[in-house]
Every structure is written in structure tokens, then in C-alpha cells.
Write an enzyme that holds these catalytic residues in place. Sequence first.
Site, PDB file in Angstrom:
ATOM      1  N   PHE A  85       8.784   2.079  -1.885  1.00  0.00           N
ATOM      2  CA  PHE A  85       9.119   3.141  -0.941  1.00  0.00           C
ATOM      3  C   PHE A  85       8.436   4.452  -1.337  1.00  0.00           C
ATOM      4  O   PHE A  85       8.551   4.910  -2.455  1.00  0.00           O
ATOM      5  CB  PHE A  85      10.641   3.332  -0.896  1.00  0.00           C
ATOM      6  N   LYS A 140       7.906   8.966 -11.834  1.00  0.00           N
ATOM      7  CA  LYS A 140       9.256   9.507 -12.012  1.00  0.00           C
ATOM      8  C   LYS A 140       9.841   9.169 -13.375  1.00  0.00           C
ATOM      9  O   LYS A 140      10.531   9.992 -13.996  1.00  0.00           O
ATOM     10  CB  LYS A 140      10.159   8.976 -10.891  1.00  0.00           C
ATOM     11  N   MET A 178     -12.641  29.000  20.530  1.00  0.00           N
ATOM     12  CA  MET A 178     -13.986  28.664  20.068  1.00  0.00           C
ATOM     13  C   MET A 178     -14.482  27.372  20.702  1.00  0.00           C
ATOM     14  O   MET A 178     -15.665  27.251  21.053  1.00  0.00           O
ATOM     15  CB  MET A 178     -14.012  28.558  18.545  1.00  0.00           C
TER      16      MET A 178
END
Length: 555
Positions: free
Chosen positions: A113, A163, A465
Site C-alpha cells: 500500500f 518507515k 499565452m
Amino acid sequence: MQLKGSKIIMECLLEQKVDTIFGYPGGQIMPLYDALYDYQDRIKHILTSHEQGAAHAADGYARSTGKVGVCFATSGPGATNTVTGIATAYMDSSPMVVITGQVPINLIGKDSFQEVDIVGVTLPITKHSFFCRTVEELAPNIRNAFKIAASGRPGPVLIDVPKNLMVELGEYEASLPMEVERCCPPADLDLIRSIAEEINAAEKPVIYAGGGVIIADASEELTQIAHASDIPVITTLMSMGSFDRRDPLSLGMVGMHGQKEANMAVHHSDLIIAVGARFSDRVTGDTTRFARGAKIVHIDIDPAEFGKNMRYDYCIRCDVKSALQSLLPLIEKTERKEWNERIDTWKKEKTANSQKLDPDSIFDTINEILGDDVIIATDVGQHQMWTAQKWPFRKPRTFISSGGLGTMGFGLGAAIGAQIGNPGKRVVHISGDGSFRMNLNELATVSSQNLPIISVIIKNHTLGMVRQWQKLFFSQRYSATDLPDVIEYDKLASAFGLDGCLVRERDELIRALEEAKKSGRGTVIACEIFIDENVAPIVPPGEAINNQLLTETLV
């Protein structure tokens, strides 16, 4: 001393004298945000509305202060949302360190995930990327990242931290910041003398100043050489402010939308002294016809730029400040009256309508009310070119804009970073109604941080532009450019807790700016102009820069 990986990261940031982080928390970077809780009194965290806004804010902070900007993002979409900001910083040589969370090492490669190989994604748009595999790698990787980001030609560096490393214990020992490698005196003094002789002998020289002048803090040396030898100075978009625009020797911006006098001076010159510039295609037009009668001296810290886009007769690989300091004693005091008088014949006097809102009156009014001493951050499009053409930039690090990548949506995040880094300065964000829509959610950051940023939106109901190109080069086939008039700017600003208004005349703009100046609150001012106001001059694609379409041609 044993610390969790997350605290090692924070201690290393303190070593680097980081005082501000821009970011957005999420699952895989949560341990780092937990550690940040204990450092709130020493490092300020700015929660933006989106990770792209955080990256642009870190970039704007870096460009306006000269420090390394820092950005946090979580894994997966958090990390990929920073990609545009990283690429923007890379193209414009802005020093930035981006720290991303990553899934734990035992989950990598399993389509976990929010797992993305952000190191692989950003490999072409960073100076270097680090993937940390052990907690012992955290401190050296962070220290090296800051050195790499600021050394030589600056740029962004990414550090991806799984992590699990943030919660593991590791040994931390404090260290001083590594020395930044930027100043490198020129090795070949005979070459310096030869270049000085060319400058002294030239009849029609031009200094072509690029963003490297600002990065190297070499504006003073640039000014001294220009004044000593009476040499006109042209600047790139990235170099606005490196040379005082009110100086008589300043010719303004060169290239596709450059001032006529700047482009004509290049075309007729006999010597181009390119300082910290990369000869972008937007500057040169057709390179085979760029300054054909001129010798070219190219001074740059990045050897990859020599001959990449443009031929050269002399090149110095060196920090431009050191190169200019070496040249200065050898430059003879010269008066080039005939050359500068010829350049004056290419200049066009500006006429302004006192009440009608058009690009000239808008920028004249902003300058009249707020003065010169402001930082301007822009998005990308017509408003960006009008800003570069019309604002009298007088000091370096006062123009923050996306040059190389041309990132619409850059301006508001960059303005936030510039304001956080320069709390005593007035920051003005100039945008178009197309660019503004891309990241207007960062108005929430302006409000939550109580930032007195004034956003001036050039509202012409179109992607200006793109429409101008469709008008000039695509037979006026206006496809998907006109914008539905659905935003009520006063209500939009109010919804974010800011002031806002729509103005149609100069007097209304004066009142709105004076109120914003007095209130000190974030303000959104939309200035309605004619849909077919054009940026002029313009060099058609593939043309030489002396073949410009001027104002009267674009009606």
C-alpha cells in the site's frame, strides 16, 4: 548516543541549521512527524495544502534566501506529488532536500500500500537520490545530501527513508556541516588575461547575465565590471535583479520575449560575455543566427554547458564570482558612448493609459503603491513575461519564477516559501487566471499562517499565452483555451479567511493595493483586462532573435 532513526534525521537537520520544513504527513513518514513534535521550538513546520505546494514553497524559500529548502512527504502519492516541484527546482538550479517516507524494507517490491519507487521516478530530475537501507546510513546520507544540493551548480536531492528505519535505534554522533564546494578560483590566469584583452578591445560588447550570477552572489562584481568598461547588460529570466533594472546600462531581458534593445544589442555585438547562463532556446532562437558576428566568452561552474547549446571562443569553468573577481583588475576604464547611443535608438518609450487596466498600468500601479523593495513570485504565462519585462527588479533574489520547466501553479507555493524565509519583506504573487486555478488551494496555507501575501491575478478569461500562440501561429483556432467565468474572487478569498476583490479600473486597483498594504492580511486582487492583450515583442519559433514581432504587428 543511541537514538531512533527519526530523531537522527531531526538532529542532522539541526546540524544543517534548518529552521523551516514544508510538508504534509502521512502513513509511512508518521514516525518522523512524531519526532518533529519534540523539535517544534527549534524547527518550524509549514503544513501546506498539497505536497506540490510544499515542494514549491521549499523552492521559493531557497531561491529567496540562498539557503537549502527542505520538504517532507510520505510515500506513494505523497512522494509523487512532489515530482513537479523537484523537476522545477532541478531545471532552475535551486538547492532543495526532499525527505520522503517509504514502506518498510520487508514490504518493498511487493506492491505494498502506497509503495512507489520514488528514487527511480526522480532519478533524471535530481542531482542525487539516496535510498536508506540501514539506520546507520541516515546521518551520512543527510549530511551528503545538503552538501550536494548546495555545491557547484545547486539542485534538488531526494532521500527516501523506509518507515522501519525511523523507529530503529542507531548510533548518533553530532557533526559540523560539510563544506559546500562552490568557490573555485580560475586555474588558468593566462586565459583570464586573454579574456580581459578581448573585453578591453571590443567595440560592441554585451554582458549576458544568467541565473548563475544570483546563485554565486556575484551581482556586485557584475555591476563593477559593467560600470568599469561601460558595457550594457542583458539578463535571462532567471537573472532578473542581478543587475539593477534602473541602471542606464541595463537592457532588460533577452530572448523570445526580450526587450527589443536587448535582442538587437546581441545581434549587432562583437563580443558576448556569458556569465552563469546556459544559452536556453528561449534566449537564442535560431542558434545559427545568434550573435553571428560576435566572439563568445562563456563563464560557468557546470562544464556540461560549454558547447551544449552554443559555440564559444573562450570558456572558464569556475564559480562566476571568482571569475569576475579575477577579471576585474584587468578591465580597463572605457567609455563606449557610440555603442550605447546606438542601443538607445532601439529603445521605445512607453505610453500609459491612466485609467484603463492593461499590463503597463497594472505593473506601474503595483510599483507606485508598493515600491521597488518587494519580492515577486509568479506563475507561468503571459503575466510572467509581462512581469519580467515591466517590473524594475533592482536586487537579486527578488524574482521567483519557474524558468526551465515553465510550471503553471508554481507561484503561490513559491510566494509562501519566500514570505516564510523573508518575514520582513513584502511578497507579491503575480498570476494569471489559468495558472491560479492549478494550486489556489494554497490560499488555505496563506490564511492559516497569517501571511500578508498579495496575489494579483491578471484575469483575461483565457489561457493567455496559449491563446496568443493560437492567434499568431494556428490561424486563430482557439481550441480549449477560453476559461468559463465561474470564480467570484471576493467570495473565494473570503472562504479562505482572506480579503479579495475584482477590479476593472486603475483607481480601483490603487484602493485595493493600499488597503492590502495597510491591513497586512493575505489579499487576492483580480485585475480584469482585455482577452487579446498580447505579450510583445515575441520572436516566432525558429527565428533569429532580431526578427521580433512588435506590438503593432500583434493587433
